[in-house]
Enzyme design. Structure first.
Site, PDB file in Angstrom:
ATOM      1  CB  SER A 189      11.701 -10.995   4.676  1.00  0.00           C
ATOM      2  OG  SER A 189      11.932 -11.208   6.057  1.00  0.00           O
ATOM      3  CE1 TYR A 234       6.185 -10.977   5.974  1.00  0.00           C
ATOM      4  CE2 TYR A 234       8.209 -11.957   6.801  1.00  0.00           C
ATOM      5  CZ  TYR A 234       7.520 -10.872   6.282  1.00  0.00           C
ATOM      6  OH  TYR A 234       8.187  -9.691   6.057  1.00  0.00           O
TER       7      TYR A 234
HETATM    8  P1  NAD Z   1       3.816  -1.590   6.913  1.00  0.00           P
HETATM    9  O1  NAD Z   1       2.645  -2.363   7.363  1.00  0.00           O
HETATM   10  O2  NAD Z   1       4.292  -0.431   7.702  1.00  0.00           O
HETATM   11  O3  NAD Z   1       3.582  -1.068   5.420  1.00  0.00           O
HETATM   12  C1  NAD Z   1       3.041  -1.911   4.437  1.00  0.00           C
HETATM   13  C2  NAD Z   1       2.255  -1.073   3.465  1.00  0.00           C
HETATM   14  O4  NAD Z   1       1.743  -1.953   2.446  1.00  0.00           O
HETATM   15  C3  NAD Z   1       1.046  -0.382   4.110  1.00  0.00           C
HETATM   16  O5  NAD Z   1       0.971   0.957   3.690  1.00  0.00           O
HETATM   17  C4  NAD Z   1      -0.141  -1.201   3.590  1.00  0.00           C
HETATM   18  O6  NAD Z   1      -1.340  -0.431   3.477  1.00  0.00           O
HETATM   19  C5  NAD Z   1       0.377  -1.663   2.241  1.00  0.00           C
HETATM   20  N1  NAD Z   1      -0.315  -2.850   1.769  1.00  0.00           N
HETATM   21  C6  NAD Z   1      -0.517  -4.016   2.439  1.00  0.00           C
HETATM   22  N2  NAD Z   1      -1.250  -4.861   1.690  1.00  0.00           N
HETATM   23  C7  NAD Z   1      -1.521  -4.214   0.527  1.00  0.00           C
HETATM   24  C8  NAD Z   1      -2.256  -4.559  -0.642  1.00  0.00           C
HETATM   25  N3  NAD Z   1      -2.886  -5.738  -0.758  1.00  0.00           N
HETATM   26  N4  NAD Z   1      -2.317  -3.666  -1.656  1.00  0.00           N
HETATM   27  C9  NAD Z   1      -1.710  -2.454  -1.539  1.00  0.00           C
HETATM   28  N5  NAD Z   1      -1.035  -2.063  -0.454  1.00  0.00           N
HETATM   29  C10 NAD Z   1      -0.931  -2.940   0.564  1.00  0.00           C
HETATM   30  O7  NAD Z   1       4.984  -2.660   6.776  1.00  0.00           O
HETATM   31  P2  NAD Z   1       6.518  -2.527   6.337  1.00  0.00           P
HETATM   32  O8  NAD Z   1       7.333  -3.013   7.463  1.00  0.00           O
HETATM   33  O9  NAD Z   1       6.797  -1.197   5.735  1.00  0.00           O
HETATM   34  O10 NAD Z   1       6.575  -3.660   5.208  1.00  0.00           O
HETATM   35  C11 NAD Z   1       6.931  -3.395   3.846  1.00  0.00           C
HETATM   36  C12 NAD Z   1       7.516  -4.656   3.257  1.00  0.00           C
HETATM   37  O11 NAD Z   1       8.703  -4.992   3.980  1.00  0.00           O
HETATM   38  C13 NAD Z   1       6.609  -5.885   3.337  1.00  0.00           C
HETATM   39  O12 NAD Z   1       6.722  -6.620   2.142  1.00  0.00           O
HETATM   40  C14 NAD Z   1       7.204  -6.649   4.504  1.00  0.00           C
HETATM   41  O13 NAD Z   1       6.907  -8.031   4.423  1.00  0.00           O
HETATM   42  C15 NAD Z   1       8.665  -6.356   4.339  1.00  0.00           C
HETATM   43  N6  NAD Z   1       9.483  -6.572   5.534  1.00  0.00           N
HETATM   44  C16 NAD Z   1       9.245  -5.905   6.677  1.00  0.00           C
HETATM   45  C17 NAD Z   1      10.028  -6.159   7.795  1.00  0.00           C
HETATM   46  C18 NAD Z   1       9.799  -5.460   9.115  1.00  0.00           C
HETATM   47  O14 NAD Z   1      10.366  -5.905  10.124  1.00  0.00           O
HETATM   48  N7  NAD Z   1       9.028  -4.382   9.166  1.00  0.00           N
HETATM   49  C19 NAD Z   1      11.066  -7.096   7.710  1.00  0.00           C
HETATM   50  C20 NAD Z   1      11.296  -7.759   6.501  1.00  0.00           C
HETATM   51  C21 NAD Z   1      10.496  -7.481   5.410  1.00  0.00           C
END
Ligand code: NAD
Length: 266
Positions: free
Chosen positions: A142, A155
């Site tokens: 991130s 985080y």
């Molecule tokens: P999201 O919540 O839409 O999707 C995350 C997915 O991961 C979900 O399907 C959830 O069920 C799954 N998950 C969570 N914990 C889990 C576990 N213990 N075992 C298996 N599956 C698990 O979120 P997103 O925005 O798609 O996030 C994906 C990645 O991107 C994450 O690592 C997040 O930190 C990173 N990220 C997101 C953003 C943002 O703004 N959305 C920004 C930077 C980084």
């Protein structure tokens, strides 16, 4: 980018960025293994992938549990024989609170998924790629892995750790035909960013979301598909000598100092 004949494994593939990346790989011909603790969401994405005419397998797994990680690797290899691309992506956001007040159990939970889950993925996928003498891995860090965000100590710590794991593994396996990179998204239009908006302004998430987007240099959140495009590039042969890097996709936010948004003191 052509992934025909390649097998891509995506954690957190049921929703958000993982879902968009699963569909992106499938659109470029890859066989896709979708891992998520949200089994119905993983199955739904696998169904869409199959409709595109490519093979797909959904595996319900919690990335923090060694047995589940072993099982998702075994399921992929038993069914498709190899893992060419691994998007080590599942993550959670935790709570927004200053370090002086941060709940210890939430800290442990965030580190558990975002650091241990990513480590376990590397720990169990790398031996398969070492046997193959090939593979490409992208870990989801991130912009919070590059700069601090007051109010998100767990985080931010977790995503800095993902960068460290990426650099370390990249150096270990570079001569074995395996590349390991990190993608660093800024705010992306998924459940996660809307959950953070709701924490910051309960009942008024939409207005804080509008203000937050307006504060980005490009004036909007990144789409999950725009993160997927970077992941696909990094997994493709176009990036054949690219390893150990951190690739920011954030609409200019970090470059302009915007990542140091203070979430806890306005
Ligand atoms: P999201 O919540 O839409 O999707 C995350 C997915 O991961 C979900 O399907 C959830 O069920 C799954 N998950 C969570 N914990 C889990 C576990 N213990 N075992 C298996 N599956 C698990 O979120 P997103 O925005 O798609 O996030 C994906 C990645 O991107 C994450 O690592 C997040 O930190 C990173 N990220 C997101 C953003 C943002 O703004 N959305 C920004 C930077 C980084």
């Amino acid at each position: 980018m052509d992934f025909t004949g390649k097998v891509a494994l995506i954690t957190g593939g049921g929703n958000g960025i993982g879902r968009a990346t699963s569909l992106g790989f499938a659109g470029h011909g890859a066989t896709v293994v979708i891992v998520d603790r949200d089994g119905p969401a993983a199955e739904a994405v696998a169904g869409i992938v199959r409709q595109k005419g490519v093979e797909s397998l959904a595996v319900t797994a919690d990335v923090t549990r060694t047995e589940d990680v072993r099982a998702y690797v075994k399921a992929a290899v038993d069914r498709f024989g190899r893992i060419d691309c691994f998007f080590n992506n599942a993550g959670i956001e935790g709570r927004v609170a200053p370090t002086a007040e941060y709940d210890e159990a939430v800290f442990d939970a965030v580190i558990g998924v975002n650091v241990k889950g990513v480590f376990l993925g590397l720990r169990h996928v790398l031996p398969q790629m070492i046997r193959q003498k090939s593979g490409a891995i992208v870990n989801t860090a991130s912009v919070a892995g590059l700069v601090g965000t007051p109010g998100m100590p767990a985080y931010v710590a977790s995503k800095h750790a993902v960068i460290g794991l990426t650099k370390t593994a990249a150096g270990e396996v570079a001569r074995q035909g395996i590349r390991v990179n990190a993608v660093c998204p800024g705010p992306v239009d998924t459940r996660m960013i809307h959950a953070l908006e709701e924490q910051l302004a309960p009942g008024d998430a939409a207005s804080i979301g509008e203000r937050y987007q307006a504060a980005q240099p490009t004036g909007r959140y990144t789409t999950p598909e725009e993160i997927a495009n970077m992941v696909l590039f990094l997994c493709s042969d176009l990036a054949a000598n690219t390893t150990g890097g951190q690739f920011v996709v954030d609409g200019g936010r970090t470059a302009t100092g915007g990542a140091v948004t203070n979430l806890v003191s306005r």
